[in-house]
Structures are given as C-alpha cells and as structure tokens.
Design a protein around this motif. Structure first.
Motif, PDB file in Angstrom:
ATOM      1  N   ASP A 149      -0.050   9.061  -1.271  1.00 13.15           N
ATOM      2  CA  ASP A 149       0.153   9.386  -0.008  1.00 13.15           C
ATOM      3  C   ASP A 149      -1.039  10.149   0.721  1.00 13.15           C
ATOM      4  O   ASP A 149      -0.828  11.210   1.106  1.00 13.15           O
ATOM      5  CB  ASP A 149       1.335  10.205   0.368  1.00 13.15           C
ATOM      6  CG  ASP A 149       2.298   9.937   1.366  1.00 13.15           C
ATOM      7  OD1 ASP A 149       1.495   9.254   2.302  1.00 13.15           O
ATOM      8  OD2 ASP A 149       3.179  10.242   1.726  1.00 13.15           O
ATOM      9  N   ARG A 201      -5.707   5.234   2.435  1.00 14.92           N
ATOM     10  CA  ARG A 201      -4.980   3.965   2.943  1.00 14.92           C
ATOM     11  C   ARG A 201      -5.477   3.158   4.080  1.00 14.92           C
ATOM     12  O   ARG A 201      -5.925   2.027   4.008  1.00 14.92           O
ATOM     13  CB  ARG A 201      -3.400   4.294   3.311  1.00 14.92           C
ATOM     14  CG  ARG A 201      -2.788   4.923   1.976  1.00 14.92           C
ATOM     15  CD  ARG A 201      -1.246   5.278   2.279  1.00 14.92           C
ATOM     16  NE  ARG A 201      -0.594   5.359   1.041  1.00 14.92           N
ATOM     17  CZ  ARG A 201       0.838   5.781   1.154  1.00 14.92           C
ATOM     18  NH1 ARG A 201       1.401   5.763   2.360  1.00 14.92           N
ATOM     19  NH2 ARG A 201       1.738   5.785   0.137  1.00 14.92           N
ATOM     20  N   PHE A 224      -0.208   3.018  -3.472  1.00 10.58           N
ATOM     21  CA  PHE A 224      -1.208   3.981  -3.369  1.00 10.58           C
ATOM     22  C   PHE A 224      -0.815   5.496  -3.033  1.00 10.58           C
ATOM     23  O   PHE A 224       0.215   5.442  -2.218  1.00 10.58           O
ATOM     24  CB  PHE A 224      -2.181   3.875  -2.331  1.00 10.58           C
ATOM     25  CG  PHE A 224      -3.092   2.384  -2.743  1.00 10.58           C
ATOM     26  CD1 PHE A 224      -4.467   2.440  -3.537  1.00 10.58           C
ATOM     27  CD2 PHE A 224      -2.641   1.099  -2.558  1.00 10.58           C
ATOM     28  CE1 PHE A 224      -5.024   1.387  -3.892  1.00 10.58           C
ATOM     29  CE2 PHE A 224      -3.277   0.099  -2.708  1.00 10.58           C
ATOM     30  CZ  PHE A 224      -4.725  -0.141  -3.525  1.00 10.58           C
ATOM     31  N   SER A 266      -3.254   9.086   3.801  1.00  8.53           N
ATOM     32  CA  SER A 266      -3.422   8.331   4.891  1.00  8.53           C
ATOM     33  C   SER A 266      -4.927   7.759   5.138  1.00  8.53           C
ATOM     34  O   SER A 266      -5.122   6.635   5.575  1.00  8.53           O
ATOM     35  CB  SER A 266      -2.995   8.985   6.341  1.00  8.53           C
ATOM     36  OG  SER A 266      -1.680   9.349   6.363  1.00  8.53           O
ATOM     37  N   ILE A 286       0.757  -1.260  -0.044  1.00  9.17           N
ATOM     38  CA  ILE A 286       0.141  -0.060   0.066  1.00  9.17           C
ATOM     39  C   ILE A 286       0.704   1.247   0.077  1.00  9.17           C
ATOM     40  O   ILE A 286       0.517   2.221  -0.855  1.00  9.17           O
ATOM     41  CB  ILE A 286      -0.853   0.054   1.196  1.00  9.17           C
ATOM     42  CG1 ILE A 286      -1.976  -1.235   1.023  1.00  9.17           C
ATOM     43  CG2 ILE A 286      -1.796   1.362   1.367  1.00  9.17           C
ATOM     44  CD1 ILE A 286      -2.643  -1.428   2.338  1.00  9.17           C
ATOM     45  N   GLU A 287       1.758   1.467   0.696  1.00  9.85           N
ATOM     46  CA  GLU A 287       2.818   2.472   0.866  1.00  9.85           C
ATOM     47  C   GLU A 287       3.480   2.570  -0.500  1.00  9.85           C
ATOM     48  O   GLU A 287       3.659   3.952  -0.873  1.00  9.85           O
ATOM     49  CB  GLU A 287       3.937   2.205   1.739  1.00  9.85           C
ATOM     50  CG  GLU A 287       5.125   3.026   1.797  1.00  9.85           C
ATOM     51  CD  GLU A 287       4.868   4.409   2.268  1.00  9.85           C
ATOM     52  OE1 GLU A 287       5.593   5.498   2.080  1.00  9.85           O
ATOM     53  OE2 GLU A 287       3.499   4.875   2.704  1.00  9.85           O
TER      54      GLU A 287
END
Length: 543
Positions: free
Chosen positions: A376, A381, A374, A378, A370-371
């Motif tokens: 940035d 995510r 996707f 939060s 995911i880091e």
C-alpha cells in the motif's frame, strides 16, 4: 443527484471498500478485486437504480461498437460467439445489444451478492447510509448521453419538435415527420444516421449538423475475421515504424482501410474511436445536406443559428430535431484528468484513465490487481501506470490514438517488471489481445509478437521513436518526457493470503439490485489490519 432529509435516521454499514459508480469501470474493478482478494468486502453505490452506468439511459437499438468477447468483467462471459468448449472467441461482428449488456451487468452484481459479505445499499428509501470503510473507490467520469440531459443545451423556440434519439423509432414508424435534423457526429449521431437510412428514410430527408468532422475506425477494414486477427492487427503497427509524422501514419491507416472520414478533402482533428462498417461509411457519404458551421447556439421558428452562420428552417412542424450531442464539454467520453491526477491517492482509488487503449474494462481490472498485489504505497503503485493527463493531452484529436497506444505499451513495460502482473493481463478476458480469444491461443500470440510479423519489436520501436522525438507532431512523449520505468527492486509485494477466494460463485441467486444516491462515508483507515473501528471522520459523497 438525489437529496436526502438530514433528519432521517441513518442506517450503517461497514466494508473495506466503498465503490462509487456501477458502470463498466466500477464493476470491473470489484470483479477482479473479489477474485484476487478473499478478504475484500465491498459496498457499491450508484446514482441509477440499476447497474450499467450510461447504458441504463441508452437508446433502444444501441449496440457495442467494439467486440463483446473482451467487454465487461473478467469472471463472466458476454460474447455469444463460442467455441465447442463454450469459450468466447473473437468475432468482428459480435456486438452485444444494450439489452444484453444491461442483463449482463445485472448478472455481475448478482455474483457480488452471492458471496454473502458484499452488498449494495438501497436508493428507493429516504434513509442515509453511513458507511465505515478503509478506502473509497470513485469513477472519475462524466459520460453524458442525450437522454440524461434535461432538454436542449441551448435556447429553442416553442414550435420546435425536439427529442433525444431514444424516441427515434417511434417517430420514424409514425411517419409524422418529413424531415429529420440530426445534431451530433460521434458514435450517437452516426448510429442515428444509420438507423434512419436502414429504416426507409431517404437521405434527402436528413440534415446532419456536425460541429466538427471526425475519424472512424472501420471495423471490417481493420479485422477480416477470427482466423486473421493477428495478421490484421499488424497493420496498426507497421505505419508507426515507417511514417515520418503521426498524421502521415493516420493517413496510411485510411489507405489500408482501417480508418475513414466522410469528407476526404479535409483532415478531421477529432478522433474518439467510434467504430463502424464500410457500409455505414458509405451511408454517411450519401447524405448531401451536412452542415459544418460549428455548434448550434439556438433554434428559432425560422432558422438554426450556429457559431459560424445560420441555416433557414422552412417547415418546423414537419421537422424532428434529434439530439445526438454527447460530451459537449469536449472531453473523451466524459474523462478529463489534470496533470496531478493520481489513481492511487492514500485512502482513495480513482478509476477512469485508459491504461489500455480504448478499454475501460481491462484498465480497471489492472488497477484492482495492483490494489490486491502490491504494498500500500501510492507512489510506487502510480509509477506502474501511464495515461494521458493535462489539458494538452486530454484533447480528442487524432493523436489521442497514438497517445493511448504509447501509454498502453509503457504501462505493460512497467507491469512487466513484476512478471505475474503481465500474466494477469494475458489471462484477462477483458484484454482484447489475450490468447484465450484468438486462433492458436498462446502460440499464435507469441508467433505474432516474435515471428516474422515482429509485432513486439515494432511496438518497442514506436515507443523508442516517440521518446527520441522522431515525430515532429509529438515532441513531449505525450506528456511523459523524462519519466523512468520502475525497477524490480523498487516494487514491494503484499504477503499473499492463504485464504482462497470463493468468487466468482458457482450458483446464481435471485437477489435484486438497487443503489444508494447519498451516503456519509466514514474513513476508518486502520494501520495494523485490525477490525474496522467506529467513525472518526465523515465525508459527504454522492454516487
């Protein structure tokens, strides 16, 4: 935690990520991150002088309770059970030893070094390392094994012979003691009992103090072998669509030989996933002197005092007390997450929650995906991730099994809104159900999901039953009531880099690994992807 002389000159280092914690979660995150992001740079710190987390302090005969084929990191195989092409295969009895796991994690960290731009700082000197980084990744776990404790957690008389179970082989071999008192009923305590029985100690010489009875996974009851894995796993799902209550489903697992308990006259409230064989359960049941009076509060020269009574101690000189108490704070292997816990929190990434049931390795790999994939954001995510949080859902009772299974299904449904994400999971060696580990590969997986067994449909039905409130003993969706899955149009994807990662490396180096006990973390969060600037604020952090 090591303390440092603040007057000592600090060395400096820069990277995109500072990862605090070189156990399973931290190493799995880094491994997948470096594989997926060719531009990622990492500095890894830990309180221990070798990688492996609590494995560095484990007892000498410890083995994995789960299968080795999916433990560790995605890029490096651990299992000794391979097919003709050298690929790992599921084997119910392939349980790596503690020594093998430590050697494995040393090899993993060597791979990090081999890339050239990922490095680890040194704890053997007294300097403070100032790290300039964009993000801090921290493992939120307080896993505690007995050898990490400085003496017993309650008062004992000077005449008492007390040892963590690490020293048990030496004491059994010496034949110095006629009586062994094992304190603790979880994975550690069960391993101690098995060791004593297998090494010639009669059950009459063993007292087992269990503050609470527990449930066990029965390894050879759940899975019969490589050929039948898919068929066997259906037995985990069938009760979830047939039984009226979760407790009834758990009792059906026992009837099917999947779960076990020592005393069948009472229903244990504790389940943390310890996995044993049928023969081990039979050994546990052979112990006649099992004390069920709560936790030990103190040991005098003539008695063991517990929360609900006392037990006389006739001959302390001939008795060895074996400390097998882990997680005495009542957590799930050191994990406890508040209701507002966030995995992605601005310039911090918090590892630990089990997104995949009983699988820290795969959970951390997913977070790395995911880091790296996707945008940035939060909130976006975190909307992809489901895990138990809050006091009511951090309990280690039998419902934690169903909670984790529900959360895994919801996480996979959320990730499925972006199909490449589930493709990553399905291709991950850290995912136990991955086709690469099992007979007939993807065809076997699809046949289990959509063929006569209908595992996919049954899993979905369980989720629907939870969300309808069908189970009287679960009326709040394990804390997720009302939460909606993200929609595909809500997901923002990073622009893919044209640079291909050169991790994992093809060759191994002879680089040794150390760690850093204290670092000054400099958050250098850049807005436009430019070079890391100089320090603008400093946060003290301990590995």
């Amino acid at each position: 935690m090591c303390t440092q002389d603040q007057s000592t000159a600090a060395t400096t280092a820069a990277a995109q990520y500072l990862v605090i914690g070189a156990g399973t979660a931290g190493l799995s995150f880094i491994d997948s991150l470096l594989t997926l992001d060719a531009n990622a740079t990492v500095i890894l710190v830990d309180r221990n002088s070798h990688p492996g987390g609590h494995w560095t302090c484990a007892y000498p005969w410890v083995r994995l309770h789960q299968t080795a084929c999916n433990y560790g990191v995605n890029s490096l195989a651990l299992s000794n059970n391979r097919d003709k092409r050298g690929k790992e295969r599921f084997s119910v009895n392939d349980l790596a030893s503690g020594k093998e796991i430590l050697e494995y994690y040393e090899a993993v960290v060597e791979q990090f070094h081999d890339i050239g731009n990922h490095f680890v700082t040194n704890v053997d000197t007294k300097e403070i390392t100032r790290v300039s980084c964009k993000k801090v990744v921290q493992v939120h776990s307080n896993v505690l094994v007995p050898s990490m404790r400085n003496g017993p957690p309650f008062p004992i008389d000077a005449s008492i012979n007390w040892n963590p179970l690490n020293d048990l082989p030496t004491h059994v071999e010496s034949k110095k003691y006629k009586k062994f008192v094992v304190i603790g009923a979880g994975k550690t305590g069960s391993d101690a009992i098995t060791y004593l029985l297998r090494n010639g100690v009669d059950q009459s010489a063993i007292t087992w103090i269990t503050s609470r009875d527990v449930w066990y996974f029965i390894r050879d009851g759940l899975w019969q072998g490589y050929d039948s894995y898919r068929k066997d796993t259906v037995n985990l799902v069938n009760p979830l669509v047939k039984c009226i209550t979760l407790q009834e489903a758990f009792l059906q697992y026992e009837k099917d030989g999947i779960m076990g308990r020592i005393d069948t006259s009472s229903f244990p409230q504790v389940f943390k996933g310890p996995t044993i064989n049928k023969s081990e359960l039979a050994g546990f049941r052979s112990i006649k002197d099992i004390v069920r009076l709560g936790r030990v509060t103190s040991i005098t020269s003539h008695e063991i005092k517990l929360e609900q009574g006392a037990v006389p101690l006739s001959s302390p000189a001939d008795t060895l007390f074996v400390d097998c108490m882990a997680d005495i704070d009542g957590t799930f292997y050191g994990y406890r997450f508040s209701e507002d816990f966030k995995v992605f929190d601005g310039d911090r990434i918090n590892l630990g929650p089990p997104l995949v049931a009983f699988n820290v390795s795969c959970s951390s790999a997913i977070i790395a995906y995911i880091e790296s994939t996707f945008a940035d954001d939060s909130e976006m995510r975190n909307n992809l991730l489901y895990f138990p949080c809050g006091e009511d859902h951090n309990k280690v009772d039998f419902k934690s099994f169903f909670s984790q299974f529900y959360m895994q299904n919801k996480t996979f449904k959320a990730l499925g809104q972006y199909p490449p994400a589930m493709q990553f999971v399905m291709n991950s060696r850290t995912f136990l159900d991955a086709p690469c580990h099992h007979k007939n590969g993807m065809i076997g997986f699809l046949w289990a999901m959509f063929g006569p067994a209908q595992m996919g449909q049954k899993s979905n039905k369980f989720v629907e039953r939870v969300e309808r409130g069908d189970f009287p003993d679960c009326q709040d969706c394990f804390g997720c009531a009302g939460r909606k899955l993200p929609q595909p149009n809500e997901l923002k994807i990073k622009e893919k880099s044209m640079v291909k990662s050169n991790y994992p490396p093809r060759k191994k180096s002879s680089t040794t690994w150390n760690c850093c006990a204290t670092v000054d973390v400099v958050h250098a969060v850049e807005e436009n992807g430019g070079p890391l600037p100089t320090a603008d604020k400093t946060v003290k952090s301990s590995a």
